[in-house]
Design an enzyme around this catalytic site. Sequence first.
Site, PDB file in Angstrom:
ATOM      1  N   ILE A 130      -3.114 -12.485   3.012  1.00 16.53           N
ATOM      2  CA  ILE A 130      -1.673 -12.414   2.770  1.00 16.53           C
ATOM      3  C   ILE A 130      -1.139 -11.132   3.395  1.00 16.53           C
ATOM      4  O   ILE A 130      -1.458 -10.026   2.943  1.00 16.53           O
ATOM      5  CB  ILE A 130      -1.362 -12.448   1.262  1.00 16.53           C
ATOM      6  CG1 ILE A 130      -1.871 -13.782   0.693  1.00 16.53           C
ATOM      7  CG2 ILE A 130       0.134 -12.305   1.008  1.00 16.53           C
ATOM      8  CD1 ILE A 130      -1.634 -13.971  -0.764  1.00 16.53           C
ATOM      9  N   CYS A 132      -7.393  -5.900   0.466  1.00 15.55           N
ATOM     10  CA  CYS A 132      -6.140  -5.901   1.232  1.00 15.55           C
ATOM     11  C   CYS A 132      -5.427  -4.534   1.127  1.00 15.55           C
ATOM     12  O   CYS A 132      -5.909  -3.569   1.717  1.00 15.55           O
ATOM     13  CB  CYS A 132      -5.289  -7.083   0.775  1.00 15.55           C
ATOM     14  SG  CYS A 132      -4.131  -7.582   2.040  1.00 15.55           S
ATOM     15  N   HIS A 141      -8.318 -11.805  -0.013  1.00 14.80           N
ATOM     16  CA  HIS A 141      -8.132 -11.777  -1.477  1.00 14.80           C
ATOM     17  C   HIS A 141      -9.157 -12.685  -2.156  1.00 14.80           C
ATOM     18  O   HIS A 141      -8.887 -13.866  -2.366  1.00 14.80           O
ATOM     19  CB  HIS A 141      -6.732 -12.296  -1.828  1.00 14.80           C
ATOM     20  CG  HIS A 141      -5.637 -11.342  -1.517  1.00 14.80           C
ATOM     21  ND1 HIS A 141      -5.059 -10.526  -2.474  1.00 14.80           N
ATOM     22  CD2 HIS A 141      -4.996 -11.079  -0.362  1.00 14.80           C
ATOM     23  CE1 HIS A 141      -4.109  -9.793  -1.909  1.00 14.80           C
ATOM     24  NE2 HIS A 141      -4.042 -10.107  -0.633  1.00 14.80           N
ATOM     25  N   ARG A 179      -2.050  -2.129   9.561  1.00 10.57           N
ATOM     26  CA  ARG A 179      -1.348  -2.891   8.501  1.00 10.57           C
ATOM     27  C   ARG A 179      -0.612  -4.098   9.081  1.00 10.57           C
ATOM     28  O   ARG A 179      -0.156  -4.063  10.218  1.00 10.57           O
ATOM     29  CB  ARG A 179      -0.345  -1.993   7.791  1.00 10.57           C
ATOM     30  CG  ARG A 179      -0.978  -0.922   6.958  1.00 10.57           C
ATOM     31  CD  ARG A 179       0.094  -0.083   6.284  1.00 10.57           C
ATOM     32  NE  ARG A 179       0.916  -0.878   5.381  1.00 10.57           N
ATOM     33  CZ  ARG A 179       2.163  -0.574   5.065  1.00 10.57           C
ATOM     34  NH1 ARG A 179       2.748   0.485   5.576  1.00 10.57           N
ATOM     35  NH2 ARG A 179       2.839  -1.345   4.238  1.00 10.57           N
ATOM     36  N   GLU A 236      -9.867 -12.880  -5.173  1.00 13.87           N
ATOM     37  CA  GLU A 236      -9.350 -13.330  -6.481  1.00 13.87           C
ATOM     38  C   GLU A 236      -8.480 -14.581  -6.344  1.00 13.87           C
ATOM     39  O   GLU A 236      -8.131 -15.202  -7.345  1.00 13.87           O
ATOM     40  CB  GLU A 236      -8.579 -12.184  -7.168  1.00 13.87           C
ATOM     41  CG  GLU A 236      -7.180 -11.902  -6.651  1.00 13.87           C
ATOM     42  CD  GLU A 236      -7.146 -11.159  -5.304  1.00 13.87           C
ATOM     43  OE1 GLU A 236      -8.204 -10.968  -4.687  1.00 13.87           O
ATOM     44  OE2 GLU A 236      -6.027 -10.801  -4.884  1.00 13.87           O
ATOM     45  N   SER A 269       0.803  -1.222   0.000  1.00 10.61           N
ATOM     46  CA  SER A 269       0.000   0.000   0.000  1.00 10.61           C
ATOM     47  C   SER A 269       0.839   1.277   0.000  1.00 10.61           C
ATOM     48  O   SER A 269       0.423   2.283  -0.578  1.00 10.61           O
ATOM     49  CB  SER A 269      -0.973  -0.009   1.178  1.00 10.61           C
ATOM     50  OG  SER A 269      -0.298  -0.182   2.400  1.00 10.61           O
TER      51      SER A 269
HETATM   52  N1  GLN Z   1       0.876  -5.753   3.822  1.00 15.04           N
HETATM   53  C1  GLN Z   1       0.465  -5.005   2.674  1.00 15.04           C
HETATM   54  C2  GLN Z   1       0.406  -3.518   3.002  1.00 15.04           C
HETATM   55  O1  GLN Z   1       0.311  -3.158   4.139  1.00 15.04           O
HETATM   56  C3  GLN Z   1      -0.886  -5.482   2.150  1.00 15.04           C
HETATM   57  C4  GLN Z   1      -0.781  -6.937   1.743  1.00 15.04           C
HETATM   58  C5  GLN Z   1      -1.690  -7.352   0.624  1.00 15.04           C
HETATM   59  O2  GLN Z   1      -2.271  -6.523  -0.086  1.00 15.04           O
HETATM   60  N2  GLN Z   1      -1.795  -8.632   0.452  1.00 15.04           N
HETATM   61  O3  GLN Z   1       0.417  -2.751   2.142  1.00 15.04           O
END
Ligand code: GLN
Length: 225
Positions: free
Chosen positions: A168, A110, A204, A138, A206, A81
Amino acid sequence: MSAPSTLINDGVPRVNSRGASSPDPDRPLSVTTRTVGLLALQGDFHLHRLAAERLGHRAHEVRTRHDLECVDCLIMPGGESTTMRKLMRMGGLDDAIRSFAQTHPVMGTCAGLILLSKGIDGEPQSETLGLLDCTVSRNAYGRQVFSFRGEGRVRLAGHENSFEMVFIRAPRIQHVGSAAQVLGYLGEEPVMIRQGRILGLTFHPELADDDRVHEFFLSCGFFSG
Ligand code: GLN
Protein backbone atom coordinates in the site's frame (compact mmCIF):
# COMPACT_ATOMS: atom_id res chain seq x y z
CA MET A 1 10.11 -6.25 -10.92
CA SER A 2 7.31 -8.63 -11.76
CA ALA A 3 3.88 -7.18 -12.49
CA PRO A 4 1.52 -6.86 -9.56
CA SER A 5 -1.21 -9.45 -9.74
CA THR A 6 -4.13 -7.52 -8.23
CA LEU A 7 -4.71 -3.82 -7.82
CA ILE A 8 -6.25 -2.68 -4.57
CA ASN A 9 -8.05 0.55 -5.16
CA ASP A 10 -9.87 1.16 -1.92
CA GLY A 11 -6.76 1.51 0.26
CA VAL A 12 -8.83 0.26 3.17
CA PRO A 13 -7.18 -2.37 5.34
CA ARG A 14 -9.35 -5.49 5.28
CA VAL A 15 -9.66 -7.66 8.29
CA ASN A 16 -7.94 -10.96 7.96
CA SER A 17 -10.53 -13.60 7.15
CA ARG A 18 -9.30 -15.57 10.12
CA GLY A 19 -10.10 -12.30 11.93
CA ALA A 20 -11.06 -13.76 15.31
CA SER A 21 -8.53 -12.76 17.90
CA SER A 22 -8.61 -16.05 19.78
CA PRO A 23 -5.43 -18.16 19.81
CA ASP A 24 -5.06 -20.79 17.11
CA PRO A 25 -6.07 -24.18 18.63
CA ASP A 26 -3.48 -25.97 16.43
CA ARG A 27 -0.59 -23.92 17.75
CA PRO A 28 1.97 -25.86 19.85
CA LEU A 29 1.44 -25.15 23.55
CA SER A 30 5.15 -24.90 24.30
CA VAL A 31 5.63 -21.56 22.48
CA THR A 32 6.54 -18.77 24.90
CA THR A 33 3.82 -16.17 25.35
CA ARG A 34 5.25 -12.74 24.67
CA THR A 35 4.08 -9.22 25.33
CA VAL A 36 4.18 -7.67 21.88
CA GLY A 37 4.58 -3.89 21.80
CA LEU A 38 2.65 -2.11 19.06
CA LEU A 39 3.84 1.36 18.16
CA ALA A 40 0.45 3.04 18.39
CA LEU A 41 1.08 6.64 17.37
CA GLN A 42 -0.64 6.32 13.99
CA GLY A 43 -1.28 3.67 11.33
CA ASP A 44 -2.66 0.12 11.26
CA PHE A 45 -1.29 -1.25 14.53
CA HIS A 46 -4.64 -2.89 15.40
CA LEU A 47 -4.28 -5.62 12.74
CA HIS A 48 -0.86 -6.53 14.16
CA ARG A 49 -2.56 -6.93 17.54
CA LEU A 50 -4.99 -9.44 16.02
CA ALA A 51 -2.12 -11.39 14.43
CA ALA A 52 -0.17 -11.48 17.72
CA GLU A 53 -3.28 -12.57 19.64
CA ARG A 54 -4.14 -15.29 17.10
CA LEU A 55 -0.65 -16.67 17.75
CA GLY A 56 -1.36 -16.71 21.49
CA HIS A 57 0.61 -13.61 22.53
CA ARG A 58 -0.44 -10.48 24.43
CA ALA A 59 -0.32 -7.05 22.82
CA HIS A 60 0.46 -3.74 24.50
CA GLU A 61 0.22 -0.34 22.81
CA VAL A 62 3.37 1.79 22.93
CA ARG A 63 2.99 5.57 22.86
CA THR A 64 5.66 6.71 25.30
CA ARG A 65 9.16 5.59 26.23
CA HIS A 66 7.76 4.16 29.48
CA ASP A 67 5.45 1.83 27.53
CA LEU A 68 8.58 0.13 26.16
CA GLU A 69 9.51 -1.02 29.66
CA CYS A 70 6.79 -3.67 29.72
CA VAL A 71 7.09 -5.23 26.25
CA ASP A 72 9.30 -8.02 24.90
CA CYS A 73 9.48 -6.75 21.32
CA LEU A 74 8.09 -3.96 19.16
CA ILE A 75 6.10 -3.86 15.91
CA MET A 76 6.22 -0.58 13.99
CA PRO A 77 3.20 -0.60 11.66
CA GLY A 78 2.42 0.91 8.29
CA GLY A 79 0.96 4.37 8.19
CA GLU A 80 2.47 7.71 7.32
CA SER A 81 6.15 7.77 8.15
CA THR A 82 6.60 11.55 8.31
CA THR A 83 3.80 11.88 10.86
CA MET A 84 5.08 8.92 12.82
CA ARG A 85 8.62 10.32 12.78
CA LYS A 86 7.43 13.62 14.25
CA LEU A 87 5.30 11.96 16.91
CA MET A 88 8.14 9.59 17.80
CA ARG A 89 10.53 12.46 18.34
CA MET A 90 8.17 14.05 20.86
CA GLY A 91 9.04 12.75 24.28
CA GLY A 92 12.19 11.04 23.05
CA LEU A 93 10.51 7.83 21.89
CA ASP A 94 12.92 7.69 18.91
CA ASP A 95 15.98 7.46 21.19
CA ALA A 96 14.17 5.02 23.46
CA ILE A 97 13.43 2.73 20.49
CA ARG A 98 17.08 2.95 19.39
CA SER A 99 18.24 1.66 22.76
CA PHE A 100 15.38 -0.86 23.05
CA ALA A 101 16.47 -2.34 19.70
CA GLN A 102 19.96 -3.11 21.06
CA THR A 103 18.45 -5.87 23.18
CA HIS A 104 14.94 -6.57 21.82
CA PRO A 105 13.41 -7.64 18.47
CA VAL A 106 11.79 -4.92 16.36
CA MET A 107 9.73 -5.46 13.19
CA GLY A 108 8.81 -2.58 10.87
CA THR A 109 6.29 -2.90 8.05
CA CYS A 110 6.09 -0.33 5.25
CA ALA A 111 6.20 3.05 7.06
CA GLY A 112 7.78 1.13 9.96
CA LEU A 113 10.57 -0.08 7.66
CA ILE A 114 11.11 3.50 6.45
CA LEU A 115 11.61 4.58 10.06
CA LEU A 116 14.03 1.71 10.76
CA SER A 117 16.16 2.41 7.68
CA LYS A 118 19.44 4.33 7.48
CA GLY A 119 17.93 6.95 5.24
CA ILE A 120 15.34 7.95 2.67
CA ASP A 121 16.58 8.60 -0.86
CA GLY A 122 16.16 12.24 -1.82
CA GLU A 123 15.85 13.34 1.82
CA PRO A 124 19.43 13.98 2.95
CA GLN A 125 18.38 15.17 6.37
CA SER A 126 15.91 12.37 7.02
CA GLU A 127 16.01 11.50 10.67
CA THR A 128 15.28 7.81 10.56
CA LEU A 129 16.36 5.45 13.33
CA GLY A 130 19.26 3.94 11.37
CA LEU A 131 18.69 0.45 12.78
CA LEU A 132 18.51 -1.43 9.46
CA ASP A 133 21.38 -1.27 7.01
CA CYS A 134 19.38 -0.11 3.98
CA THR A 135 18.11 2.97 2.24
CA VAL A 136 14.57 3.30 0.94
CA SER A 137 12.59 5.31 -1.51
CA ARG A 138 9.12 6.35 -0.32
CA ASN A 139 5.92 5.90 -2.37
CA ALA A 140 8.04 4.19 -5.00
CA TYR A 141 5.18 2.48 -6.84
CA GLY A 142 3.17 5.69 -7.19
CA ARG A 143 -0.03 6.94 -5.65
CA GLN A 144 -2.45 5.08 -3.38
CA VAL A 145 -4.49 3.76 -6.35
CA PHE A 146 -1.41 1.86 -7.51
CA SER A 147 -1.42 -0.19 -4.34
CA PHE A 148 -1.41 -3.89 -5.22
CA ARG A 149 -0.99 -7.43 -4.05
CA GLY A 150 1.44 -9.94 -5.54
CA GLU A 151 2.91 -13.37 -4.89
CA GLY A 152 6.42 -13.07 -3.46
CA ARG A 153 8.90 -15.41 -1.76
CA VAL A 154 10.06 -15.31 1.84
CA ARG A 155 12.70 -17.32 3.64
CA LEU A 156 11.39 -18.13 7.12
CA ALA A 157 13.49 -20.22 9.50
CA GLY A 158 15.58 -21.56 6.63
CA HIS A 159 12.65 -22.52 4.38
CA GLU A 160 11.65 -20.76 1.20
CA ASN A 161 7.88 -20.09 1.01
CA SER A 162 5.59 -18.22 -1.33
CA PHE A 163 3.69 -15.42 0.41
CA GLU A 164 0.88 -13.20 -0.75
CA MET A 165 2.16 -9.65 -0.29
CA VAL A 166 0.03 -6.53 0.02
CA PHE A 167 1.73 -3.27 -0.91
CA ILE A 168 0.00 0.00 0.00
CA ARG A 169 1.75 3.11 -1.26
CA ALA A 170 4.84 1.13 -0.44
CA PRO A 171 8.49 2.09 -0.34
CA ARG A 172 11.18 0.28 -2.32
CA ILE A 173 14.41 -0.84 -0.71
CA GLN A 174 17.02 0.93 -2.85
CA HIS A 175 20.19 -0.34 -1.24
CA VAL A 176 20.85 -3.22 1.15
CA GLY A 177 24.08 -2.85 3.13
CA SER A 178 26.36 -5.71 4.11
CA ALA A 179 25.00 -5.90 7.65
CA ALA A 180 21.53 -6.87 6.43
CA GLN A 181 20.32 -10.08 4.83
CA VAL A 182 17.53 -10.24 2.26
CA LEU A 183 14.81 -12.72 3.31
CA GLY A 184 12.02 -11.81 0.91
CA TYR A 185 11.64 -10.96 -2.75
CA LEU A 186 8.91 -9.82 -5.09
CA GLY A 187 10.34 -10.90 -8.42
CA GLU A 188 13.99 -9.85 -8.15
CA GLU A 189 13.27 -7.00 -5.78
CA PRO A 190 14.13 -7.22 -2.05
CA VAL A 191 11.02 -6.65 0.09
CA MET A 192 11.99 -8.17 3.44
CA ILE A 193 15.35 -7.82 5.18
CA ARG A 194 16.81 -8.76 8.52
CA GLN A 195 19.68 -7.46 10.56
CA GLY A 196 20.03 -9.50 13.76
CA ARG A 197 16.90 -8.84 15.81
CA ILE A 198 15.53 -6.26 13.39
CA LEU A 199 13.14 -7.24 10.59
CA GLY A 200 11.86 -4.83 7.93
CA LEU A 201 9.23 -5.41 5.23
CA THR A 202 7.92 -3.15 2.49
CA PHE A 203 4.60 -5.07 2.45
CA HIS A 204 1.85 -5.60 5.03
CA PRO A 205 1.86 -9.17 6.44
CA GLU A 206 -1.02 -8.21 8.77
CA LEU A 207 -3.25 -7.85 5.68
CA ALA A 208 -2.50 -11.33 4.34
CA ASP A 209 -4.59 -14.26 5.46
CA ASP A 210 -1.38 -15.74 6.74
CA ASP A 211 0.41 -15.26 10.07
CA ARG A 212 3.72 -16.91 9.13
CA VAL A 213 5.76 -13.71 9.10
CA HIS A 214 4.46 -12.75 12.58
CA GLU A 215 5.08 -16.30 13.78
CA PHE A 216 8.67 -16.12 12.46
CA PHE A 217 9.27 -12.74 14.12
CA LEU A 218 7.85 -13.97 17.44
CA SER A 219 9.87 -17.19 17.35
CA CYS A 220 12.90 -17.95 19.50
CA GLY A 221 15.33 -17.00 16.71
CA PHE A 222 14.72 -13.31 17.30
CA PHE A 223 14.78 -13.53 21.08
CA SER A 224 17.80 -15.69 21.84
CA GLY A 225 21.41 -14.55 21.98
N1 GLN B 1 3.66 5.91 1.92
C1 GLN B 1 3.82 5.81 3.34
C2 GLN B 1 5.03 6.62 3.79
O1 GLN B 1 5.88 6.91 3.01
C3 GLN B 1 3.97 4.36 3.78
C4 GLN B 1 2.73 3.58 3.40
C5 GLN B 1 2.39 2.44 4.31
O2 GLN B 1 2.92 2.31 5.42
N2 GLN B 1 1.49 1.62 3.85
O3 GLN B 1 5.12 6.92 4.90
